[in-house]
Design a protein around this motif. Structure first.
Motif, mmCIF file in Angstrom:
data_model
loop_
_atom_site.group_PDB
_atom_site.id
_atom_site.type_symbol
_atom_site.label_atom_id
_atom_site.label_comp_id
_atom_site.label_asym_id
_atom_site.label_seq_id
_atom_site.Cartn_x
_atom_site.Cartn_y
_atom_site.Cartn_z
ATOM 1 N N ILE A 88 3.403 13.184 18.907
ATOM 2 C CA ILE A 88 2.060 13.656 18.601
ATOM 3 C C ILE A 88 2.147 15.091 18.146
ATOM 4 N N SER A 89 1.525 15.409 17.033
ATOM 5 C CA SER A 89 1.568 16.774 16.515
ATOM 6 C C SER A 89 0.207 17.415 16.614
ATOM 7 N N ALA A 90 0.211 18.700 16.883
ATOM 8 C CA ALA A 90 -1.050 19.431 16.950
ATOM 9 C C ALA A 90 -1.627 19.572 15.561
ATOM 10 N N THR A 94 -6.920 22.453 16.508
ATOM 11 C CA THR A 94 -6.562 22.627 17.903
ATOM 12 C C THR A 94 -7.339 23.796 18.488
ATOM 13 N N SER A 95 -8.025 23.573 19.597
ATOM 14 C CA SER A 95 -8.859 24.602 20.203
ATOM 15 C C SER A 95 -8.017 25.588 20.994
ATOM 16 N N ARG A 102 -8.861 20.603 24.325
ATOM 17 C CA ARG A 102 -7.897 20.703 23.240
ATOM 18 C C ARG A 102 -8.116 19.556 22.277
ATOM 19 N N VAL A 103 -7.992 19.827 20.979
ATOM 20 C CA VAL A 103 -8.110 18.786 19.963
ATOM 21 C C VAL A 103 -6.787 18.684 19.223
ATOM 22 N N VAL A 104 -6.241 17.481 19.159
ATOM 23 C CA VAL A 104 -4.978 17.264 18.464
ATOM 24 C C VAL A 104 -5.153 16.208 17.383
ATOM 25 N N LEU A 115 -2.631 -1.202 9.228
ATOM 26 C CA LEU A 115 -3.221 0.008 8.688
ATOM 27 C C LEU A 115 -2.627 1.222 9.388
ATOM 28 N N ALA A 116 -2.541 2.333 8.674
ATOM 29 C CA ALA A 116 -2.144 3.604 9.267
ATOM 30 C C ALA A 116 -3.181 4.636 8.870
ATOM 31 N N MET A 117 -3.869 5.186 9.853
ATOM 32 C CA MET A 117 -4.947 6.124 9.557
ATOM 33 C C MET A 117 -4.938 7.274 10.556
ATOM 34 N N PRO A 118 -5.472 8.426 10.143
ATOM 35 C CA PRO A 118 -5.478 9.587 11.032
ATOM 36 C C PRO A 118 -6.534 9.468 12.121
ATOM 37 N N MET A 119 -6.313 10.195 13.188
ATOM 38 C CA MET A 119 -7.267 10.224 14.289
ATOM 39 C C MET A 119 -7.185 11.584 14.983
ATOM 40 N N TRP A 120 -8.340 12.161 15.286
ATOM 41 C CA TRP A 120 -8.418 13.335 16.133
ATOM 42 C C TRP A 120 -8.616 12.875 17.576
ATOM 43 N N VAL A 121 -8.077 13.659 18.496
ATOM 44 C CA VAL A 121 -8.198 13.313 19.915
ATOM 45 C C VAL A 121 -8.625 14.556 20.692
#
Length: 360
Positions: A88-90, A94-95, A102-104, A115-121
């Motif tokens: 997992i990359s920041a 990122t807060s 924290r948002v990564v 499918l391959a798609m981006p996601m914020w966590v």
């Protein structure tokens, strides 16, 4: 100055006004070919600045390009993306504010959906990858056209979550902001499995949960999982809850609709993907649904009222309407915090489970 900022919108508005003034000023200036050139240049300037202003206004609303380097038009397919078990990359959002979550940024390569798609966590304050707590989860779904970053920028979700958790109105919760289409400007999936095309429903209900469970300290029980969405994402949240009650316990719909409004490919947009049809013809699951809409948002308000009338036991229903408003970011901001708080009352607190290790 970011492309989705109010400053960019103001600059393009001023440019459009100046171009219109120049058109009036130079229309009858000079003679012969010089007049033709001045008129043509002035008209072109009006067209370009008007389009730029319209584009900046739309981008301010849907947050499609949050930065000048954003590339949201195409998402790589699963074969060319990092595997779901990768690191997992920041991400750039990122807060670093003290006392904030924290948002990564991650990429979910889905074996089930291909499918391959981006996601914020969003990871709440106190989240400890070495600790024993596993957190409840909310999947937050965006509208169309739009991208998941709209939750972070236009709706300011990380700050809202920090505030609600700090005030005790929410339990510490992990919030996922997945992308919903591999081609956000050209393919509207409405979180469905399109016949012969993107299997977004599978991505959101199988690949995303599996990725989260294997990479983050999240609860594995279905009572610890929920959905929230605005506009098209609100329709998604409701229909995914009804279709997958073993995966989600609750959902919150902000300005949602009755059906996907697209052709799925087998006619199911009129039946199993139609919320009213499901409530009237299929067994209703024992889940909880929160419906919110602005009274001035005629389409979404009518759809929300219709769903509320059709809902029945064992589904637990809560409704909340705001006066005025419209189908806009401003309305969703007003609905956002109460909806997150409501979801948290159904999900409960983080729990202690033994035998789990997380890389983050």
């Amino acid at each position: 100055m970011a492309p989705d900022s109010a400053g960019t919108e103001l600059v393009t508005a001023v440019a459009a006004i100046l171009a219109a003034a120049a058109l009036a000023l130079f229309w009858n200036r000079s003679q012969g070919w010089r007049r033709v050139v001045l008129r043509g240049a002035s008209v072109l300037a009006c067209v370009v600045t008007s389009v730029a202003f319209a584009g900046s206004w739309v981008n301010h609303e849907v947050d499609f390009w949050p930065s000048w380097t954003s590339e949201h038009d195409t998402v790589p397919d699963a074969k060319s993306a990092a595997p779901a078990t990768g690191p997992i990359s920041a991400g750039p959002v990122t807060s670093t504010v003290r006392g904030s979550g924290r948002v990564v940024s991650v990429t979910v390569a889905g074996p089930a959906s291909k499918l391959a798609m981006p996601m914020w966590v969003y990871l709440p304050v106190g989240y400890d990858p070495a600790g024993s707590l596993r957190y409840p989860v909310i999947e937050a779904l965006h509208g169309y056209p739009g991208v998941s970053a709209q939750w972070l920028h236009a709706l300011n979700a990380p700050k809202i979550l920090d505030r609600e958790i700090a005030a005790g109105r929410m339990a510490p919760t992990v919030v996922l902001f997945p992308q919903q289409s591999p081609r956000p400007l050209r393919l509207d999936t409405e979180c469905t499995n399109l016949v012969g095309s993107a299997q977004t429903e599978t991505f959101l209900t199988q690949d995303v949960p599996e990725y989260a469970r294997s990479h983050f300290k999240v609860r594995s029980d279905h009572s610890g999982w929920s959905l929230i969405g605005f506009s098209a994402g609100a329709y998604c949240a409701t229909q995914l809850l009804l279709r997958h009650p073993n995966q989600y316990a609750a959902a919150a719909s902000l300005s949602g609709y009755l059906d996907p409004g697209i052709h799925v490919g087998d006619g199911s947009e009129h039946t199993t993907y139609n919320i009213l049809w499901r409530l009237q013809h299929l067994p209703v699951p024992a889940v909880a649904l929160y419906l919110s809409a602005a009274r001035a948002d005629t389409g979404a308000f009518a759809a929300t009222v219709a769903i509320a009338k059709a809902a029945h036991n064992p589904l637990a229903l809560t409704t909340s309407y705001i006066n005025g408003g419209g189908h806009s970011t401003q309305s969703w901001r007003a609905m956002e915090a109460p909806a997150f708080d409501w979801l948290s009352t159904w999900l409960g607190q983080p729990t202690t489970e033994v035998g789990f290790a997380s890389p983050l």
